[in-house]
Scaffold this motif. Structure first.
Motif, PDB file in Angstrom:
ATOM      1  N   ASN A  79       0.820  -1.210   0.000  1.00  0.00           N
ATOM      2  CA  ASN A  79       0.000   0.000   0.000  1.00  0.00           C
ATOM      3  C   ASN A  79       0.855   1.261   0.000  1.00  0.00           C
ATOM      4  OD1 ASN A  79      -2.380  -1.480   0.021  1.00  0.00           O
ATOM      5  ND2 ASN A  79      -2.554  -1.463   2.246  1.00  0.00           N
ATOM      6  N   ILE A  80       1.935   1.239   0.757  1.00  0.00           N
ATOM      7  CA  ILE A  80       2.821   2.404   0.807  1.00  0.00           C
ATOM      8  C   ILE A  80       3.485   2.630  -0.549  1.00  0.00           C
ATOM      9  CG2 ILE A  80       4.939   3.329   1.823  1.00  0.00           C
ATOM     10  CD1 ILE A  80       4.122   1.897   4.436  1.00  0.00           C
ATOM     11  N   ILE A  81       3.994   1.554  -1.151  1.00  0.00           N
ATOM     12  CA  ILE A  81       4.641   1.674  -2.463  1.00  0.00           C
ATOM     13  C   ILE A  81       3.642   2.150  -3.512  1.00  0.00           C
ATOM     14  CG2 ILE A  81       5.719   0.383  -4.342  1.00  0.00           C
ATOM     15  CD1 ILE A  81       6.993  -1.409  -2.187  1.00  0.00           C
ATOM     16  N   ALA A  82       2.450   1.544  -3.516  1.00  0.00           N
ATOM     17  CA  ALA A  82       1.425   1.937  -4.486  1.00  0.00           C
ATOM     18  C   ALA A  82       1.036   3.401  -4.304  1.00  0.00           C
ATOM     19  CB  ALA A  82       0.197   1.039  -4.341  1.00  0.00           C
ATOM     20  N   SER A  83       0.977   3.849  -3.066  1.00  0.00           N
ATOM     21  CA  SER A  83       0.625   5.245  -2.792  1.00  0.00           C
ATOM     22  C   SER A  83       1.675   6.197  -3.351  1.00  0.00           C
ATOM     23  CB  SER A  83       0.470   5.462  -1.286  1.00  0.00           C
ATOM     24  OG  SER A  83      -0.590   4.696  -0.764  1.00  0.00           O
ATOM     25  N   LEU A  84       2.944   5.855  -3.151  1.00  0.00           N
ATOM     26  CA  LEU A  84       4.022   6.707  -3.656  1.00  0.00           C
ATOM     27  C   LEU A  84       4.041   6.732  -5.182  1.00  0.00           C
ATOM     28  CD1 LEU A  84       6.855   5.672  -1.168  1.00  0.00           C
ATOM     29  CD2 LEU A  84       5.574   7.822  -1.188  1.00  0.00           C
ATOM     30  N   VAL A  85       3.845   5.558  -5.790  1.00  0.00           N
ATOM     31  CA  VAL A  85       3.810   5.494  -7.253  1.00  0.00           C
ATOM     32  C   VAL A  85       2.612   6.280  -7.777  1.00  0.00           C
ATOM     33  CG1 VAL A  85       3.552   3.980  -9.255  1.00  0.00           C
ATOM     34  CG2 VAL A  85       5.011   3.282  -7.350  1.00  0.00           C
ATOM     35  N   GLY A  86       1.460   6.080  -7.133  1.00  0.00           N
ATOM     36  CA  GLY A  86       0.260   6.787  -7.562  1.00  0.00           C
ATOM     37  C   GLY A  86       0.405   8.287  -7.462  1.00  0.00           C
ATOM     38  N   ARG A  87       0.995   8.743  -6.369  1.00  0.00           N
ATOM     39  CA  ARG A  87       1.200  10.187  -6.210  1.00  0.00           C
ATOM     40  C   ARG A  87       2.127  10.729  -7.288  1.00  0.00           C
ATOM     41  NH1 ARG A  87       3.909  12.083  -0.737  1.00  0.00           N
ATOM     42  NH2 ARG A  87       5.715  11.222  -1.821  1.00  0.00           N
ATOM     43  N   SER A  88       3.188   9.973  -7.606  1.00  0.00           N
ATOM     44  CA  SER A  88       4.140  10.427  -8.622  1.00  0.00           C
ATOM     45  C   SER A  88       3.513  10.479 -10.010  1.00  0.00           C
ATOM     46  CB  SER A  88       5.368   9.509  -8.645  1.00  0.00           C
ATOM     47  OG  SER A  88       5.045   8.238  -9.182  1.00  0.00           O
ATOM     48  N   LEU A  89       2.474   9.662 -10.230  1.00  0.00           N
ATOM     49  CA  LEU A  89       1.808   9.635 -11.535  1.00  0.00           C
ATOM     50  C   LEU A  89       0.710  10.685 -11.655  1.00  0.00           C
ATOM     51  CD1 LEU A  89       1.505   5.778 -12.158  1.00  0.00           C
ATOM     52  CD2 LEU A  89       3.115   7.384 -13.200  1.00  0.00           C
ATOM     53  N   GLY A  90       0.419  11.375 -10.552  1.00  0.00           N
ATOM     54  CA  GLY A  90      -0.523  12.481 -10.646  1.00  0.00           C
ATOM     55  C   GLY A  90      -1.905  12.252 -10.088  1.00  0.00           C
ATOM     56  N   PHE A  91      -2.121  11.175  -9.325  1.00  0.00           N
ATOM     57  CA  PHE A  91      -3.422  11.016  -8.673  1.00  0.00           C
ATOM     58  C   PHE A  91      -3.604  12.168  -7.682  1.00  0.00           C
ATOM     59  CE2 PHE A  91      -2.872   6.698 -10.204  1.00  0.00           C
ATOM     60  CZ  PHE A  91      -4.167   6.341 -10.565  1.00  0.00           C
ATOM     61  N   GLY A  92      -4.765  12.804  -7.742  1.00  0.00           N
ATOM     62  CA  GLY A  92      -4.988  14.007  -6.953  1.00  0.00           C
ATOM     63  C   GLY A  92      -4.908  13.800  -5.458  1.00  0.00           C
ATOM     64  N   ARG A  93      -5.452  12.703  -4.971  1.00  0.00           N
ATOM     65  CA  ARG A  93      -5.431  12.417  -3.540  1.00  0.00           C
ATOM     66  C   ARG A  93      -5.279  10.919  -3.356  1.00  0.00           C
ATOM     67  NH1 ARG A  93      -9.961  14.467   0.917  1.00  0.00           N
ATOM     68  NH2 ARG A  93      -8.827  13.783   2.779  1.00  0.00           N
ATOM     69  N   VAL A  94      -4.437  10.527  -2.405  1.00  0.00           N
ATOM     70  CA  VAL A  94      -4.125   9.113  -2.202  1.00  0.00           C
ATOM     71  C   VAL A  94      -4.400   8.734  -0.748  1.00  0.00           C
ATOM     72  CG1 VAL A  94      -2.331   7.349  -2.284  1.00  0.00           C
ATOM     73  CG2 VAL A  94      -2.346   9.186  -3.984  1.00  0.00           C
ATOM     74  N   VAL A  95      -5.157   7.657  -0.556  1.00  0.00           N
ATOM     75  CA  VAL A  95      -5.450   7.139   0.779  1.00  0.00           C
ATOM     76  C   VAL A  95      -4.666   5.846   0.976  1.00  0.00           C
ATOM     77  CG1 VAL A  95      -7.224   6.228   2.325  1.00  0.00           C
ATOM     78  CG2 VAL A  95      -7.745   8.165   0.823  1.00  0.00           C
ATOM     79  N   THR A  96      -3.904   5.780   2.062  1.00  0.00           N
ATOM     80  CA  THR A  96      -3.037   4.637   2.338  1.00  0.00           C
ATOM     81  C   THR A  96      -3.520   3.893   3.574  1.00  0.00           C
ATOM     82  OG1 THR A  96      -1.190   5.990   1.538  1.00  0.00           O
ATOM     83  CG2 THR A  96      -0.642   3.918   2.655  1.00  0.00           C
ATOM     84  N   LYS A  97      -3.863   2.624   3.423  1.00  0.00           N
ATOM     85  CA  LYS A  97      -4.279   1.817   4.576  1.00  0.00           C
ATOM     86  C   LYS A  97      -3.088   1.031   5.109  1.00  0.00           C
ATOM     87  CE  LYS A  97      -6.276  -2.275   4.295  1.00  0.00           C
ATOM     88  NZ  LYS A  97      -5.543  -3.149   5.248  1.00  0.00           N
ATOM     89  N   ILE A  98      -2.891   1.100   6.423  1.00  0.00           N
ATOM     90  CA  ILE A  98      -1.875   0.278   7.067  1.00  0.00           C
ATOM     91  C   ILE A  98      -2.502  -0.399   8.285  1.00  0.00           C
ATOM     92  CG2 ILE A  98       0.114   1.615   6.289  1.00  0.00           C
ATOM     93  CD1 ILE A  98       0.144   3.012   8.995  1.00  0.00           C
ATOM     94  N   GLU A  99      -1.957  -1.538   8.659  1.00  0.00           N
ATOM     95  CA  GLU A  99      -2.415  -2.247   9.850  1.00  0.00           C
ATOM     96  C   GLU A  99      -1.424  -2.099  10.996  1.00  0.00           C
ATOM     97  OE1 GLU A  99      -5.289  -3.502  10.228  1.00  0.00           O
ATOM     98  OE2 GLU A  99      -6.000  -3.470   8.157  1.00  0.00           O
ATOM     99  N   ASP A 100      -0.151  -1.966  10.660  1.00  0.00           N
ATOM    100  CA  ASP A 100       0.895  -1.848  11.673  1.00  0.00           C
ATOM    101  C   ASP A 100       1.144  -0.371  11.975  1.00  0.00           C
ATOM    102  OD1 ASP A 100       3.154  -1.878  13.245  1.00  0.00           O
ATOM    103  OD2 ASP A 100       4.230  -3.346  12.028  1.00  0.00           O
ATOM    104  N   PRO A 101       0.821   0.101  13.186  1.00  0.00           N
ATOM    105  CA  PRO A 101       0.991   1.526  13.505  1.00  0.00           C
ATOM    106  C   PRO A 101       2.436   2.003  13.453  1.00  0.00           C
ATOM    107  CG  PRO A 101       0.422   0.265  15.477  1.00  0.00           C
ATOM    108  CD  PRO A 101       0.230  -0.654  14.316  1.00  0.00           C
ATOM    109  N   GLU A 102       3.405   1.071  13.446  1.00  0.00           N
ATOM    110  CA  GLU A 102       4.801   1.488  13.363  1.00  0.00           C
ATOM    111  C   GLU A 102       5.110   2.171  12.034  1.00  0.00           C
ATOM    112  OE1 GLU A 102       7.672  -1.452  14.278  1.00  0.00           O
ATOM    113  OE2 GLU A 102       6.779  -1.994  16.207  1.00  0.00           O
ATOM    114  N   TYR A 103       4.279   1.915  11.017  1.00  0.00           N
ATOM    115  CA  TYR A 103       4.499   2.538   9.714  1.00  0.00           C
ATOM    116  C   TYR A 103       3.901   3.940   9.631  1.00  0.00           C
ATOM    117  CZ  TYR A 103       6.069  -1.876   7.642  1.00  0.00           C
ATOM    118  OH  TYR A 103       6.772  -3.008   7.335  1.00  0.00           O
ATOM    119  N   GLU A 104       3.113   4.330  10.629  1.00  0.00           N
ATOM    120  CA  GLU A 104       2.377   5.586  10.503  1.00  0.00           C
ATOM    121  C   GLU A 104       3.300   6.791  10.388  1.00  0.00           C
ATOM    122  OE1 GLU A 104      -1.427   7.883  12.522  1.00  0.00           O
ATOM    123  OE2 GLU A 104      -0.353   6.364  13.668  1.00  0.00           O
TER     124      GLU A 104
END
Length: 228
Positions: A79-104
């Protein structure tokens, strides 16, 4: 409006169904062909077969025509990788779901402002229900670039609110002292142990995290203090 989902998780399917019922356009990217075939029988939306973290697949989803990209697979790293790729490609807003709070805090440092931890949000909701508190989530009232940030004052934060040196577009809303709620004003003097609630612009979150503490479980806008 148009939404793209990466991963046909139960959360993604439920959210997609709500959006479709409200007349929005939905595209779901999923690796499992059998899953796509099954969902196509019940959801009137578009599907793309493939890995949603791959630039080629995300380009097919037309970033410039999409209002929001939801990265909701079962894998935090994906999800984190997809979010970064999506943002770089120009998606206006990106929502990232994580389960492990250490990644927050990593997501916040990477500029992934719309990070959600469903288990944390639901757990807090149920705890509030048990305590008989108002069940209206504050997060549902915060829109646009506004974010909520909270911390517990340590010795170095004790003193007048105006001495906190907060970034622009940030203000102290209220604080709790010994469990008692109080509105904050210009003359408010914080004491060690006060729980302080701020409203700020999303761009200020990394600075606040560094100065006032580490992110706690939640929906990406709340913090608890670091060890003194």
């Amino acid at each position: 409006m148009r939404a793209v989902f990466i991963g046909a998780s139960s959360l993604a399917v439920m959210t997609a169904r709500f959006l479709l019922n409200r007349g929005h356009e939905v595209i779901i990217i999923e690796r499992d062909k059998d899953c796509i075939e099954a969902l196509s029988e019940e959801l009137d939306c578009g599907f793309l077969h493939g890995d949603g973290s791959k630039p080629a697949i995300l380009r097919e989803a037309a970033p410039d025509e999409t209002d929001m990209l939801f990265c909701l697979t079962a894998n935090d790293q994906s999800n984190i990788i997809a979010s970064l790729v999506g943002r770089s490609l120009g998606f206006g807003r990106v929502v990232t779901k994580i389960e492990d709070p250490e990644y927050e805090h990593i997501c916040i440092e990477l500029g992934l402002e719309d990070t959600i931890i469903p288990a944390g949000t639901i757990g807090r909701y149920l705890a509030d229900m048990f305590d008989g508190r108002d069940l209206l989530e504050l997060s549902s009232m915060i829109k646009g670039e506004a974010r909520v940030f909270s911390f517990v004052a340590r010795d170095k934060e004790a003193g007048p609110v105006h001495d906190l040196g907060l970034p622009k577009e940030t203000g102290v809303v209220c604080f709790y002292r010994d469990g008692k709620f109080s509105l904050a004003g210009e003359d408010t003097v914080l004491e060690p142990g006060d729980e302080v609630l701020l409203i700020t612009h999303s761009r200020n979150l990394p600075v606040l995290m560094q100065r006032l503490g580490q992110a706690s479980e939640g929906w990406g806008t709340e913090a608890t203090p670091a060890d003194p």
